[in-house]
Design a protein around this motif. Sequence first.
Motif, PDB file in Angstrom:
ATOM      1  N   ASP A   1      15.813   4.598   7.057  1.00 30.68           N
ATOM      2  CA  ASP A   1      16.613   5.274   8.083  1.00 30.68           C
ATOM      3  C   ASP A   1      15.872   5.352   9.415  1.00 30.68           C
ATOM      4  O   ASP A   1      16.494   5.289  10.479  1.00 30.68           O
ATOM      5  CB  ASP A   1      16.988   6.682   7.604  1.00 30.68           C
ATOM      6  N   LYS A   2      14.568   5.469   9.366  1.00 38.79           N
ATOM      7  CA  LYS A   2      13.784   5.491  10.602  1.00 38.79           C
ATOM      8  C   LYS A   2      13.944   4.178  11.355  1.00 38.79           C
ATOM      9  O   LYS A   2      14.092   4.169  12.591  1.00 38.79           O
ATOM     10  CB  LYS A   2      12.317   5.740  10.275  1.00 38.79           C
TER      11      LYS A   2
ATOM     12  N   LEU B   1      12.969  -1.188   2.248  1.00 34.21           N
ATOM     13  CA  LEU B   1      12.551  -0.128   3.164  1.00 34.21           C
ATOM     14  C   LEU B   1      13.065   1.229   2.704  1.00 34.21           C
ATOM     15  O   LEU B   1      12.374   2.250   2.848  1.00 34.21           O
ATOM     16  CB  LEU B   1      13.036  -0.440   4.578  1.00 34.21           C
ATOM     17  N   ASP B   2      14.267   1.258   2.150  1.00 27.45           N
ATOM     18  CA  ASP B   2      14.789   2.519   1.600  1.00 27.45           C
ATOM     19  C   ASP B   2      13.940   2.974   0.419  1.00 27.45           C
ATOM     20  O   ASP B   2      13.676   4.171   0.254  1.00 27.45           O
ATOM     21  CB  ASP B   2      16.244   2.349   1.166  1.00 27.45           C
TER      22      ASP B   2
ATOM     23  N   ALA C   1       0.833  -1.212   0.000  1.00 26.18           N
ATOM     24  CA  ALA C   1       0.000   0.000   0.000  1.00 26.18           C
ATOM     25  C   ALA C   1       0.862   1.254   0.000  1.00 26.18           C
ATOM     26  O   ALA C   1       0.565   2.227  -0.714  1.00 26.18           O
ATOM     27  CB  ALA C   1      -0.920  -0.008   1.225  1.00 26.18           C
ATOM     28  N   LEU C   2       1.947   1.249   0.771  1.00 23.01           N
ATOM     29  CA  LEU C   2       2.823   2.420   0.812  1.00 23.01           C
ATOM     30  C   LEU C   2       3.571   2.591  -0.503  1.00 23.01           C
ATOM     31  O   LEU C   2       3.740   3.721  -0.982  1.00 23.01           O
ATOM     32  CB  LEU C   2       3.810   2.292   1.977  1.00 23.01           C
ATOM     33  N   GLY C   3       4.003   1.489  -1.099  1.00 20.52           N
ATOM     34  CA  GLY C   3       4.656   1.572  -2.400  1.00 20.52           C
ATOM     35  C   GLY C   3       3.737   2.173  -3.450  1.00 20.52           C
ATOM     36  O   GLY C   3       4.144   3.045  -4.238  1.00 20.52           O
TER      37      GLY C   3
ATOM     38  N   TRP D   1      17.580  -8.439   6.776  1.00 15.27           N
ATOM     39  CA  TRP D   1      18.855  -8.447   6.071  1.00 15.27           C
ATOM     40  C   TRP D   1      18.886  -7.266   5.099  1.00 15.27           C
ATOM     41  O   TRP D   1      17.931  -6.510   4.981  1.00 15.27           O
ATOM     42  CB  TRP D   1      19.035  -9.768   5.322  1.00 15.27           C
ATOM     43  N   LYS D   2      19.974  -7.172   4.341  1.00 14.43           N
ATOM     44  CA  LYS D   2      20.124  -5.987   3.496  1.00 14.43           C
ATOM     45  C   LYS D   2      19.103  -5.948   2.363  1.00 14.43           C
ATOM     46  O   LYS D   2      18.748  -4.858   1.897  1.00 14.43           O
ATOM     47  CB  LYS D   2      21.537  -5.877   2.941  1.00 14.43           C
ATOM     48  N   ASN D   3      18.579  -7.106   1.944  1.00 17.29           N
ATOM     49  CA  ASN D   3      17.528  -7.067   0.925  1.00 17.29           C
ATOM     50  C   ASN D   3      16.272  -6.395   1.474  1.00 17.29           C
ATOM     51  O   ASN D   3      15.563  -5.685   0.755  1.00 17.29           O
ATOM     52  CB  ASN D   3      17.219  -8.468   0.398  1.00 17.29           C
TER      53      ASN D   3
END
Length: 409
Positions: free
Chosen positions: A66-67, A59-60, A23-25, A52-54
Amino acid sequence: MQQGEAAEDIVIVGAGLAGLATALGLHRKGVRSLVLESSPALRASGFAFTAWKNAFRALDALGVGDKIRRQHPQVQALRVMSSSTGEVAQELDLKVQGKQGPNEIRCVRRDFLLRALEEELPTGTIRYSSKVVLIEEDSDVKILHLVDGSILRAKVLIGCDGINSLVAKWLGLATPSYSGRMAARGLAHYPDGHGLEPKSLQFIGHGFRSGMRPCNETDIYWFFTWTPSENNKCVNENATKMRQFVLTSLRGLKVPAEALAVIERTPMSDVVAVPLRFRPPLSLITASISKGNVCVAGDALHPMTPDLAQGGCSALEDAIILARCLGKAVLDEGARGGAENKRIEAGLREYAEIRRWRSVQLIATAYMVGFIQQSNNVIVSFLRDKFLSGLLARRLLKMADYNCGTLWS
């Protein structure tokens, strides 16, 4: 449309990680959606998950990375120990570079992340206490019957409704299989600080797999997976029995006292146990991940055992790719041509093909890793402790070295 019915362009069923992230995307791309959640408020079952980084790439892309980083320190190392010998079978520096850049691993509280996603969504995006009980069709429109008797007509239906997904059942996906294993999870609170290093500690062998990792300065997440027997099949009836079973199983083995202390400190209300289920990976090779204007994401698509710690991460991957494909179909008439419903169908098919093989890989690898790490077989235990632990640990890093892209490319 009959009296008492409402219409929505895009309806997402389930306000978990996959649902809220999708939904946010879509919102970031300027596309409105409605999220239906059966519970009266956000649910945070599972307490925490390893991001993990994926996951942080996703999230980025959503603008909340960052939050979450500010709330959760980076895990510096993964230490895998044999519960039989107490020896360190493998220790990985988690700051090393991967093919897609530096590794990044944090143990994220699920409720923190869900709230962070919710706060970025427009008011009214999530409709709580709205359980879908029946899906019907009317040409290209899906008719959703809710438990309160209300009806929604949806142009696009996205199932993010978990392992018991009604949408996945409507699509005809294979019923998730029981792995023969159970998992207990808990969250220990240290109001004055726990003082532990930001490392992930894991114990393997003796028929179980266990571990713990700090989420922040005050919370430590732990897990314990085992194969039920006649002697312990009822321990999950309540939290008290469950916690005592875990402690009894670990005492007497080569498990550090600090790990036992974390479990002992966990409030009984913060201990849950669930059967571990997974969708047979081969069934997804030819399955209808999307059909017309309907698709699934997250656990509704690829329920897996937790041995790769990729369930939440892969749900976030799904969300970025789905929002990108669907957003493009809705907004860019020139990109695909033809009527909007045809563009939407093509966009969902594109998403399904991108996620198909990734889902098969994740489910199969997680099952294999869990089998080897938990096995009590003498030969498997010897090979695991002497040779395979490093290979399995590096496999975790490899599966996390995945780039889902951005919302635009």
